[in-house]
Motif scaffolding. Sequence first.
Motif, mmCIF file in Angstrom:
data_model
loop_
_atom_site.group_PDB
_atom_site.id
_atom_site.type_symbol
_atom_site.label_atom_id
_atom_site.label_comp_id
_atom_site.label_asym_id
_atom_site.label_seq_id
_atom_site.Cartn_x
_atom_site.Cartn_y
_atom_site.Cartn_z
ATOM 1 N N LEU A 1 17.650 55.787 -69.788
ATOM 2 C CA LEU A 1 16.369 55.260 -69.330
ATOM 3 C C LEU A 1 15.699 54.409 -70.404
ATOM 4 O O LEU A 1 15.093 53.370 -70.105
ATOM 5 C CB LEU A 1 15.459 56.415 -68.914
ATOM 6 C CG LEU A 1 16.032 57.328 -67.813
ATOM 7 C CD1 LEU A 1 15.064 58.460 -67.512
ATOM 8 C CD2 LEU A 1 16.316 56.519 -66.554
ATOM 9 N N ARG A 2 15.817 54.842 -71.667
ATOM 10 C CA ARG A 2 15.240 54.041 -72.749
ATOM 11 C C ARG A 2 15.976 52.705 -72.884
ATOM 12 O O ARG A 2 15.366 51.669 -73.158
ATOM 13 C CB ARG A 2 15.290 54.820 -74.065
ATOM 14 C CG ARG A 2 14.228 55.901 -74.179
ATOM 15 C CD ARG A 2 14.352 56.654 -75.500
ATOM 16 N NE ARG A 2 13.238 57.555 -75.718
ATOM 17 C CZ ARG A 2 13.144 58.769 -75.191
ATOM 18 N NH1 ARG A 2 14.113 59.210 -74.400
ATOM 19 N NH2 ARG A 2 12.090 59.542 -75.432
ATOM 20 N N THR A 3 17.288 52.738 -72.702
ATOM 21 C CA THR A 3 18.063 51.496 -72.778
ATOM 22 C C THR A 3 17.701 50.562 -71.630
ATOM 23 O O THR A 3 17.609 49.341 -71.818
ATOM 24 C CB THR A 3 19.572 51.815 -72.735
ATOM 25 O OG1 THR A 3 19.890 52.720 -73.796
ATOM 26 C CG2 THR A 3 20.393 50.555 -72.912
ATOM 27 N N ALA A 4 17.473 51.118 -70.446
ATOM 28 C CA ALA A 4 17.046 50.298 -69.310
ATOM 29 C C ALA A 4 15.689 49.657 -69.586
ATOM 30 O O ALA A 4 15.445 48.502 -69.201
ATOM 31 C CB ALA A 4 16.983 51.151 -68.045
ATOM 32 N N LYS A 5 14.830 50.403 -70.279
ATOM 33 C CA LYS A 5 13.520 49.836 -70.644
ATOM 34 C C LYS A 5 13.679 48.689 -71.652
ATOM 35 O O LYS A 5 13.018 47.652 -71.554
ATOM 36 C CB LYS A 5 12.634 50.945 -71.212
ATOM 37 C CG LYS A 5 11.239 50.475 -71.595
ATOM 38 C CD LYS A 5 11.031 50.531 -73.075
ATOM 39 C CE LYS A 5 9.624 50.133 -73.480
ATOM 40 N NZ LYS A 5 9.430 50.156 -74.940
ATOM 41 N N ASN B 1 5.473 43.934 -65.772
ATOM 42 C CA ASN B 1 5.298 45.161 -64.987
ATOM 43 C C ASN B 1 6.595 45.950 -64.883
ATOM 44 O O ASN B 1 6.580 47.185 -64.830
ATOM 45 C CB ASN B 1 4.782 44.811 -63.592
ATOM 46 C CG ASN B 1 3.380 44.223 -63.628
ATOM 47 O OD1 ASN B 1 2.608 44.490 -64.547
ATOM 48 N ND2 ASN B 1 3.059 43.410 -62.643
ATOM 49 N N GLU B 2 7.723 45.231 -64.870
ATOM 50 C CA GLU B 2 9.018 45.917 -64.816
ATOM 51 C C GLU B 2 9.245 46.737 -66.078
ATOM 52 O O GLU B 2 9.824 47.826 -66.029
ATOM 53 C CB GLU B 2 10.132 44.890 -64.629
ATOM 54 C CG GLU B 2 11.518 45.480 -64.470
ATOM 55 C CD GLU B 2 11.701 46.267 -63.192
ATOM 56 O OE1 GLU B 2 12.630 47.097 -63.137
ATOM 57 O OE2 GLU B 2 10.901 46.071 -62.245
ATOM 58 N N VAL B 3 8.796 46.217 -67.216
ATOM 59 C CA VAL B 3 8.913 46.965 -68.472
ATOM 60 C C VAL B 3 8.125 48.268 -68.383
ATOM 61 O O VAL B 3 8.612 49.350 -68.775
ATOM 62 C CB VAL B 3 8.423 46.117 -69.664
ATOM 63 C CG1 VAL B 3 8.422 46.947 -70.942
ATOM 64 C CG2 VAL B 3 9.307 44.889 -69.843
ATOM 65 N N GLN B 4 6.906 48.195 -67.848
ATOM 66 C CA GLN B 4 6.091 49.402 -67.720
ATOM 67 C C GLN B 4 6.723 50.394 -66.740
ATOM 68 O O GLN B 4 6.670 51.607 -66.945
ATOM 69 C CB GLN B 4 4.683 49.019 -67.241
ATOM 70 C CG GLN B 4 3.916 48.163 -68.237
ATOM 71 C CD GLN B 4 3.745 48.846 -69.577
ATOM 72 O OE1 GLN B 4 3.487 50.042 -69.651
ATOM 73 N NE2 GLN B 4 3.905 48.090 -70.656
ATOM 74 N N ALA B 5 7.333 49.860 -65.680
ATOM 75 C CA ALA B 5 7.989 50.746 -64.712
ATOM 76 C C ALA B 5 9.163 51.474 -65.353
ATOM 77 O O ALA B 5 9.366 52.672 -65.129
ATOM 78 C CB ALA B 5 8.447 49.936 -63.502
ATOM 79 N N ARG B 6 9.946 50.755 -66.140
ATOM 80 C CA ARG B 6 11.093 51.382 -66.812
ATOM 81 C C ARG B 6 10.622 52.413 -67.835
ATOM 82 O O ARG B 6 11.256 53.463 -68.014
ATOM 83 C CB ARG B 6 11.920 50.308 -67.518
ATOM 84 C CG ARG B 6 12.584 49.327 -66.586
ATOM 85 C CD ARG B 6 13.671 49.989 -65.772
ATOM 86 N NE ARG B 6 14.381 49.048 -64.935
ATOM 87 C CZ ARG B 6 15.352 49.362 -64.103
ATOM 88 N NH1 ARG B 6 15.720 50.624 -63.981
ATOM 89 N NH2 ARG B 6 15.955 48.447 -63.382
ATOM 90 N N TYR C 1 11.303 57.348 -68.005
ATOM 91 C CA TYR C 1 11.770 58.396 -68.930
ATOM 92 C C TYR C 1 10.639 59.285 -69.433
ATOM 93 O O TYR C 1 10.846 60.155 -70.273
ATOM 94 C CB TYR C 1 12.548 57.788 -70.109
ATOM 95 C CG TYR C 1 11.765 56.901 -71.053
ATOM 96 C CD1 TYR C 1 10.946 57.445 -72.047
ATOM 97 C CD2 TYR C 1 11.886 55.530 -70.999
ATOM 98 C CE1 TYR C 1 10.258 56.639 -72.916
ATOM 99 C CE2 TYR C 1 11.208 54.713 -71.889
ATOM 100 C CZ TYR C 1 10.387 55.264 -72.837
ATOM 101 O OH TYR C 1 9.709 54.455 -73.705
ATOM 102 N N LEU C 2 9.437 59.087 -68.923
ATOM 103 C CA LEU C 2 8.336 59.999 -69.219
ATOM 104 C C LEU C 2 8.196 61.004 -68.071
ATOM 105 O O LEU C 2 8.552 60.706 -66.932
ATOM 106 C CB LEU C 2 7.030 59.215 -69.379
ATOM 107 C CG LEU C 2 6.963 58.238 -70.559
ATOM 108 C CD1 LEU C 2 5.649 57.480 -70.527
ATOM 109 C CD2 LEU C 2 7.133 58.973 -71.886
#
Length: 476
Positions: free
Chosen positions: A156-160, A88-93, A97-98
């Motif tokens: 944001l992409r790197t955080a994801k 779920n954290e991946v989806q939140a990240r 950036y969307l």
Amino acid sequence: MFEKIIFKCLGVGCLALSFSACTPTLVEHAVNTEVPVGYNDSQDTSNIAEMKWKEYFTDPYLTALIDTALSNNQELNIMLQEIEISRNEVQARKGEYLPSVGIGAEVQVDKVGRYTRNGALEANNEIRPGEEFPEPFSDYMIGAFANWEVDIWRKLRTAKKSAYKRYLSSVDGRNFMVTNLVAEIANSYYELLALDNQLAIVKQNIEIQRNALEIVKLQKQSARVTELAVRRFEAQVLNTMSLQYDFQQLIVETENRINFLIGRFPQPIARDYDVFSELATDSVQFGVPSQLLQNRPDIRQAELELQASKLDIKVAKANFYPSLGITAGIGYQAFNPKFLLNTPESMLYYLGGDLMAPLVNRKAIKAAYFNANAKQVQAAYDYQRTVLNAYIEVVNQLSNIQNLQKSYDLTARQVEALTQSVDISNTLFKSARADYMEVLLTQRDALESKFDLIETKMKQMNAKVNIYRALGGGWN
């Protein structure tokens, strides 16, 4: 128009360079990923870690216990929820950036005082010729609105990506728990079989000692021995009888340890203890150390944590750069619902952007940046420690297997010699060529040697389980 865009891009680029020039420099910690070429100069790549646990453990009672544990073990189920949290954290990240788009409607009623600025304006103006402002004034609105932080520096992409690495790390954490759970159940199961066999030996010795006690009693009646001999033989029988209750308690505790691991309340564990002495302790195929990097879940977990921590540094570094935000909205607004959808009179829209750069709060950003680097260094040391620990575990178990085999062979010869000594001492005692103390000591030594043999056999089976775990088997 294109020149304006180019100049704007150049301006943002120069601004970014000026901020990057102020970014603190870090000293990177190099990670040593080298491992020895082989164990004991062996280059054979055959590896039991590639076997599934149902192939490695063939006892049907043991495999049934492991199957139940993989479904019911509470700690494992807790870890599965940790994996879900990481997913779920991946989806939140990803959502950060969307663009954030929402729709909404609003209705409000506003009554202002006549002798105020707004009230005087409404009184002196007309919406249309002959149509005054309604009182109270209603306001209806419906539209869509969006906010978007443009991911210029890929923060944001790197955080994801970092969150995704940690999700994969949690999966490997679960796999490592499975490996340990399988090993713990197998070790406890073999310990239970060993206790069963030791209890059986105690019961056999009780019968042998009772028979010896009856013989001594008969010899006392014929005045060949004294009452002291009878009492010593009786004490030996009572001592051996007390041992069986110690083993029965250990069996109950071991059964309940297994019951806890498989997530059920205490109940007997089904098993066949007669097969214990026939369990194979063949030599294992241990492959080469480089295979540990792929087979051991804890090493892969540490590697993924290291990769995630490196990405966190990039995220922390991007906080020094300006951020670009865009807000937009479109919809309809009117004071009367019948005018709400009139186009273009009731239509509203807006578009705005902001470029923000840190100025005052740079100390907090620097602290977060240095913390990210410190955590990356920690992850690097943890990775190296995990690899070193895995290699040492394998080497220790390989040495353990070799030494236990030699110990078992010698203990088996000792049991054979002492078993014969018991028969010899009984024969000599009957012919008055040996005293009762020699008989008692020989029986005690024979009993202890049989316990030692079973104990060594259990250690061999534990070593077989532990080398499988150390090589990274049991999770697939």
